[in-house]
Design a protein around this motif. Sequence first.
Motif, PDB file in Angstrom:
ATOM      1  N   GLY A 130      -0.319  12.120   1.726  1.00 17.21           N
ATOM      2  CA  GLY A 130      -0.583  13.569   1.600  1.00 17.21           C
ATOM      3  C   GLY A 130      -0.846  14.224   0.399  1.00 17.21           C
ATOM      4  O   GLY A 130      -0.392  15.142   0.362  1.00 17.21           O
ATOM      5  N   VAL A 131      -1.742  13.503  -0.307  1.00 18.22           N
ATOM      6  CA  VAL A 131      -2.172  14.384  -1.599  1.00 18.22           C
ATOM      7  C   VAL A 131      -3.799  14.066  -1.577  1.00 18.22           C
ATOM      8  O   VAL A 131      -4.425  13.378  -0.732  1.00 18.22           O
ATOM      9  CB  VAL A 131      -1.490  13.956  -2.671  1.00 18.22           C
ATOM     10  CG1 VAL A 131      -0.360  13.891  -3.003  1.00 18.22           C
ATOM     11  CG2 VAL A 131      -2.177  12.221  -2.988  1.00 18.22           C
ATOM     12  N   ARG A 132      -4.500  14.713  -2.617  1.00 19.45           N
ATOM     13  CA  ARG A 132      -5.931  14.653  -2.559  1.00 19.45           C
ATOM     14  C   ARG A 132      -6.136  13.453  -3.319  1.00 19.45           C
ATOM     15  O   ARG A 132      -5.663  13.043  -4.371  1.00 19.45           O
ATOM     16  CB  ARG A 132      -6.353  16.011  -3.389  1.00 19.45           C
ATOM     17  CG  ARG A 132      -6.284  17.310  -2.458  1.00 19.45           C
ATOM     18  CD  ARG A 132      -6.449  18.364  -3.371  1.00 19.45           C
ATOM     19  NE  ARG A 132      -8.034  18.679  -3.562  1.00 19.45           N
ATOM     20  CZ  ARG A 132      -8.373  19.562  -4.646  1.00 19.45           C
ATOM     21  NH1 ARG A 132      -7.782  20.550  -4.950  1.00 19.45           N
ATOM     22  NH2 ARG A 132      -9.821  19.410  -4.761  1.00 19.45           N
TER      23      ARG A 132
ATOM     24  N   THR B 138      -5.894  13.381  -7.109  1.00 21.20           N
ATOM     25  CA  THR B 138      -4.222  13.131  -7.476  1.00 21.20           C
ATOM     26  C   THR B 138      -3.946  11.556  -7.825  1.00 21.20           C
ATOM     27  O   THR B 138      -3.472  11.411  -8.906  1.00 21.20           O
ATOM     28  CB  THR B 138      -3.280  13.670  -6.746  1.00 21.20           C
ATOM     29  OG1 THR B 138      -3.536  15.232  -6.516  1.00 21.20           O
ATOM     30  CG2 THR B 138      -1.854  13.620  -6.949  1.00 21.20           C
TER      31      THR B 138
ATOM     32  N   PHE C  58      -5.940  10.458 -11.190  1.00 20.93           N
ATOM     33  CA  PHE C  58      -5.097  10.924 -12.382  1.00 20.93           C
ATOM     34  C   PHE C  58      -3.856  10.194 -12.552  1.00 20.93           C
ATOM     35  O   PHE C  58      -3.648   9.752 -13.586  1.00 20.93           O
ATOM     36  CB  PHE C  58      -4.734  12.552 -12.250  1.00 20.93           C
ATOM     37  CG  PHE C  58      -5.924  13.505 -12.751  1.00 20.93           C
ATOM     38  CD1 PHE C  58      -6.419  13.275 -13.931  1.00 20.93           C
ATOM     39  CD2 PHE C  58      -6.244  14.100 -11.760  1.00 20.93           C
ATOM     40  CE1 PHE C  58      -7.376  14.185 -14.228  1.00 20.93           C
ATOM     41  CE2 PHE C  58      -7.665  15.054 -12.202  1.00 20.93           C
ATOM     42  CZ  PHE C  58      -8.125  14.888 -13.494  1.00 20.93           C
TER      43      PHE C  58
ATOM     44  N   LYS D  83      -2.136  10.041 -16.054  1.00 18.72           N
ATOM     45  CA  LYS D  83      -2.313  11.196 -16.864  1.00 18.72           C
ATOM     46  C   LYS D  83      -1.474  12.416 -15.774  1.00 18.72           C
ATOM     47  O   LYS D  83      -1.365  13.347 -16.293  1.00 18.72           O
ATOM     48  CB  LYS D  83      -3.839  11.791 -16.823  1.00 18.72           C
ATOM     49  CG  LYS D  83      -4.919  11.047 -17.758  1.00 18.72           C
ATOM     50  CD  LYS D  83      -5.831  11.996 -17.868  1.00 18.72           C
ATOM     51  CE  LYS D  83      -6.712  11.587 -18.898  1.00 18.72           C
ATOM     52  NZ  LYS D  83      -8.158  12.133 -19.084  1.00 18.72           N
ATOM     53  N   TYR D  84      -1.019  11.951 -14.839  1.00 17.73           N
ATOM     54  CA  TYR D  84       0.062  12.902 -14.030  1.00 17.73           C
ATOM     55  C   TYR D  84       1.227  12.302 -13.570  1.00 17.73           C
ATOM     56  O   TYR D  84       1.283  10.955 -13.427  1.00 17.73           O
ATOM     57  CB  TYR D  84      -0.934  13.024 -12.609  1.00 17.73           C
ATOM     58  CG  TYR D  84       0.080  13.820 -11.647  1.00 17.73           C
ATOM     59  CD1 TYR D  84       0.434  15.024 -11.993  1.00 17.73           C
ATOM     60  CD2 TYR D  84       0.024  13.610 -10.325  1.00 17.73           C
ATOM     61  CE1 TYR D  84       1.004  15.973 -11.282  1.00 17.73           C
ATOM     62  CE2 TYR D  84       0.966  14.337  -9.565  1.00 17.73           C
ATOM     63  CZ  TYR D  84       1.364  15.425 -10.010  1.00 17.73           C
ATOM     64  OH  TYR D  84       2.153  16.326  -9.208  1.00 17.73           O
ATOM     65  N   ASN D  85       2.546  12.982 -14.107  1.00 24.31           N
ATOM     66  CA  ASN D  85       3.615  12.483 -13.623  1.00 24.31           C
ATOM     67  C   ASN D  85       3.964  13.038 -12.117  1.00 24.31           C
ATOM     68  O   ASN D  85       4.279  14.459 -12.317  1.00 24.31           O
ATOM     69  CB  ASN D  85       4.553  13.035 -14.718  1.00 24.31           C
ATOM     70  CG  ASN D  85       4.701  12.426 -16.135  1.00 24.31           C
ATOM     71  OD1 ASN D  85       4.435  11.295 -16.044  1.00 24.31           O
ATOM     72  ND2 ASN D  85       4.843  13.289 -16.837  1.00 24.31           N
ATOM     73  N   PRO D  86       4.123  12.313 -11.083  1.00 24.76           N
ATOM     74  CA  PRO D  86       4.454  12.774  -9.869  1.00 24.76           C
ATOM     75  C   PRO D  86       5.943  12.900  -9.728  1.00 24.76           C
ATOM     76  O   PRO D  86       6.721  12.666 -10.502  1.00 24.76           O
ATOM     77  CB  PRO D  86       3.963  11.322  -9.004  1.00 24.76           C
ATOM     78  CG  PRO D  86       4.239  10.341 -10.075  1.00 24.76           C
ATOM     79  CD  PRO D  86       4.145  10.865 -11.359  1.00 24.76           C
ATOM     80  N   SER D  87       6.096  13.799  -8.571  1.00 22.87           N
ATOM     81  CA  SER D  87       7.496  14.002  -8.250  1.00 22.87           C
ATOM     82  C   SER D  87       8.150  12.796  -7.530  1.00 22.87           C
ATOM     83  O   SER D  87       7.524  11.850  -7.281  1.00 22.87           O
ATOM     84  CB  SER D  87       7.407  15.177  -7.066  1.00 22.87           C
ATOM     85  OG  SER D  87       7.045  14.545  -6.015  1.00 22.87           O
TER      86      SER D  87
ATOM     87  N   LEU E 292       6.835  11.783  -4.328  1.00 25.02           N
ATOM     88  CA  LEU E 292       5.425  11.350  -4.250  1.00 25.02           C
ATOM     89  C   LEU E 292       5.472   9.738  -4.617  1.00 25.02           C
ATOM     90  O   LEU E 292       5.142   8.781  -3.902  1.00 25.02           O
ATOM     91  CB  LEU E 292       4.520  12.073  -4.974  1.00 25.02           C
ATOM     92  CG  LEU E 292       3.043  11.642  -5.096  1.00 25.02           C
ATOM     93  CD1 LEU E 292       2.501  11.426  -3.709  1.00 25.02           C
ATOM     94  CD2 LEU E 292       2.114  12.538  -5.751  1.00 25.02           C
TER      95      LEU E 292
END
Lengths: 71, 132
Positions: free
Chosen positions: A24-26, A29, A32, A37-41, A44
Motif C-alpha cells: 500500500g505505498v507508491r 517509496t 528509496f 534513503k528512507y526509514n520506514p514506519s 510498513l
Amino acid sequence: MKTTIKEWRAKKNMTQEQLAEKVGVRRETIVFLEKGKYNPSLRLAHDIAVVLGTTMDELFIFNDEDDKDTS
Amino acid sequence: MTVDLVRARTISMLLGGILLVACGVLMIFIENLDEILWLEIMLGVGLFGTGLFEYLGLRQPLKDERVARIGTLAMTYSWYTVLILVISIALVFGMGGGYKISMPQAIGAILIVMVVSTFGFNWYVGREGDVE
C-alpha cells in the motif's frame, strides 16, 4: 541503514510495483527504501517483511553509526 | 485506479496552483479584487486544497507514509515562509514607510509565495527521499 529488500524481492520474483501495491505505498517509496534513503514506519517494515516471507531483522541492517544515532 | 487518482490529485494541485499564482500576479499588477477574480481564487483554492488533502495521504487509496511525511514537512516550511512574509509586509509597508501596498497586492503576494513555497519545498524534500 542498508536493506536487503531488493534481494528478497528478486527471490520472490516480484517487481517494485507489485511489492508497492501489496504493502500500500507508491513505487517511489520502494525505490528509496531499496536505496536505504528512507526509514520506514514499523508498520510498513512489518508489512514488507510479511509479503517477502522474511523478518525485519533480515531486511534492515543498521551500521554502528546509525545505532549511535538512535541510542 | 490508484494511478488515475494520483494523476487526478497532481493535476488538481497543479491547476489550482497555476490559477492561484496567476490570480496573485493579476492582483499585484491591477490592484483589484473584483468578483470574477474572487471566483477564480475560490476555484484555485478548491483545486489546490483538494489535491493537497489527497496529497497528505489523509484518504485511501493514495495514502503513502513517505509522501505524507514529506508533504507535511513541506507544508510546515511553507506555512513558516508565509508567516515571515506576512510579518515582513506588516513591518515594511505598515509602519509608516514611504511606499504603501494595497490589500489585493498583499493577498496576491501571499498567494504566490504560498503556492510556490509548497511546491518548492515539496520538490526539494522529495528529492532527498525522506525528511531526515
